[in-house]
Write a protein that holds these residues in place. Structure first.
Motif, PDB file in Angstrom:
ATOM      1  N   GLY A  29       0.787  -1.228   0.000  1.00  0.00           N
ATOM      2  CA  GLY A  29       0.000   0.000   0.000  1.00  0.00           C
ATOM      3  C   GLY A  29       0.812   1.268   0.000  1.00  0.00           C
ATOM      4  O   GLY A  29       0.259   2.355   0.181  1.00  0.00           O
ATOM      5  N   GLU A  30       2.129   1.166  -0.227  1.00  0.00           N
ATOM      6  CA  GLU A  30       3.001   2.333  -0.176  1.00  0.00           C
ATOM      7  C   GLU A  30       3.690   2.594  -1.515  1.00  0.00           C
ATOM      8  O   GLU A  30       3.765   1.718  -2.376  1.00  0.00           O
ATOM      9  CB  GLU A  30       4.081   2.145   0.887  1.00  0.00           C
ATOM     10  N   VAL A  31       4.208   3.814  -1.652  1.00  0.00           N
ATOM     11  CA  VAL A  31       5.023   4.180  -2.813  1.00  0.00           C
ATOM     12  C   VAL A  31       6.251   4.945  -2.321  1.00  0.00           C
ATOM     13  O   VAL A  31       6.247   5.482  -1.207  1.00  0.00           O
ATOM     14  CB  VAL A  31       4.247   5.071  -3.812  1.00  0.00           C
ATOM     15  N   ARG A  32       7.287   4.960  -3.149  1.00  0.00           N
ATOM     16  CA  ARG A  32       8.429   5.833  -2.897  1.00  0.00           C
ATOM     17  C   ARG A  32       8.377   6.958  -3.910  1.00  0.00           C
ATOM     18  O   ARG A  32       8.293   6.725  -5.114  1.00  0.00           O
ATOM     19  CB  ARG A  32       9.754   5.085  -3.008  1.00  0.00           C
ATOM     20  N   ILE A  33       8.424   8.193  -3.402  1.00  0.00           N
ATOM     21  CA  ILE A  33       8.303   9.379  -4.259  1.00  0.00           C
ATOM     22  C   ILE A  33       9.595  10.174  -4.239  1.00  0.00           C
ATOM     23  O   ILE A  33      10.209  10.370  -3.185  1.00  0.00           O
ATOM     24  CB  ILE A  33       7.160  10.291  -3.763  1.00  0.00           C
ATOM     25  N   ARG A  34      10.005  10.632  -5.413  1.00  0.00           N
ATOM     26  CA  ARG A  34      11.079  11.615  -5.527  1.00  0.00           C
ATOM     27  C   ARG A  34      10.416  12.984  -5.623  1.00  0.00           C
ATOM     28  O   ARG A  34       9.697  13.282  -6.565  1.00  0.00           O
ATOM     29  CB  ARG A  34      11.929  11.359  -6.775  1.00  0.00           C
TER      30      ARG A  34
END
Length: 324
Positions: A29-34
């Protein structure tokens, strides 16, 4: 390695620390964002000062825009490469990249830039619920808006004009008065030199206004009450000067059976469908040029201490962002 602003105890701007952090990979349920740009909001100072609770040590900030670099299982329709914005997320937006729940994300149209998104997502959605949800303003209504030259104020003025609403706006200086007028404020009251409630009564022929939108709090609460028409609504949506004082219920009757509410943006964007609807209306106005988002202050994330000092001193005008 990523970098982020963190704080280990509550207090003044000097408590903010610029540090290297290990971001890791997104889980379910997560994302990594720049991040490409990060929003600077007065509410950030509430967490830093301790007015809003935070489990320490903590990150700082709840608004940013950027690109998804990785997505964990169960992240919905979000994929690496997607342009997104968000507000109201867990603390940690003051960072070059982060892992966060995908449920907070809003897909960002290609025709809206990252800095624009970071400058308007919280302020724009706040304006959206103030004008489109909390009270049904109608063309021809006259309302009072405090801090008319602030980040929410400048968006509010333009949106109110689209709805045919007349706005009496308060500001602290002649310079800010000119800015408010340029964005559609019909009547400007310089509260440092004028009696706000008296001017409101003068402008409205003694009637007062059906709604007051007050983001200042402690120092404006009484004048806001005194500006209301019979059965009017005082919307206390911020506390820039301190918390709203305790309310004497009998005074609400004495003032004309008026109402007071202290709303929070989180309760108006908690439902994904409602959040998408409000964001869609906001984005359409901005993309079409009907609402202009003007960024008047830009800072590097490493300069968060200076940014908070500027914000709390009242020197900021309109929206501010951190560039990444």
């Amino acid at each position: 390695m990523a970098q982020a602003v963190r704080f280990y105890r509550t207090g003044g701007p000097e408590e903010l620390r610029w540090e290297r952090v290990d971001v890791g990979e997104p889980g379910a349920g997560e994302v990594r964002i720049r991040h490409e740009a990060v929003g600077l909001n007065f509410a950030d100072t509430y967490f830093r000062s301790g007015l809003y609770p935070a489990a320490l040590p903590a990150g700082m900030g709840v608004e940013a825009a950027g690109v998804i670099e990785a997505a964990g299982p169960g992240a919905g329709d979000f994929r690496p490469g997607d342009r997104v914005t968000y507000t109201g997320s867990p603390l940690g937006a003051y960072s070059t990249e982060r892992v966060m729940p995908a449920e907070h994300l809003i897909r960002l149209p290609e025709d809206i830039g990252f800095e624009t998104a970071a400058a308007m997502t919280m302020r724009g959605l706040t304006t959206a619920y103030l004008l489109r949800r909390i009270h049904s303003v109608r063309a021809g209504d006259t309302v009072l808006l405090h801090a008319a030259a602030g980040g929410v104020g400048l968006i509010f003025l333009q949106w109110a004009k689209l709805l045919g609403v007349t706005v009496i706006g308060t500001v602290s200086s002649p310079e800010k008065a000119e800015i408010a007028r340029a964005h559609g404020c019909d009547h400007v009251v310089i509260y440092t030199h004028e009696d706000v409630a008296a001017r409101v009564r003068e402008i409205t022929g003694g009637a007062g206004v059906p709604v007051v939108y007050d983001s200042i709090g402690k120092s404006t609460f009484q004048s806001s009450l005194d500006s209301l028409a019979r059965r009017g609504l005082l919307v206390c949506f911020g506390t820039a000067s301190g918390p709203v004082p305790p309310i004497d219920a009998m005074q609400l009757a004495v003032k004309g059976s008026v109402f007071v509410t202290r709303p929070a943006l989180a309760d108006y964007i908690a439902d994904p469908a409602e959040r998408a609807e409000l964001a869609g209306e906001l984005f359409s106005h901005v993309a079409a040029g009907r609402i202009r988002i003007e960024i008047n202050q830009r800072y590097a994330l490493a300069d968060a201490v200076r940014a908070h000092r500027d914000l709390e001193s009242g020197r900021s005008i309109g929206s501010s962002v951190f560039t990444v």
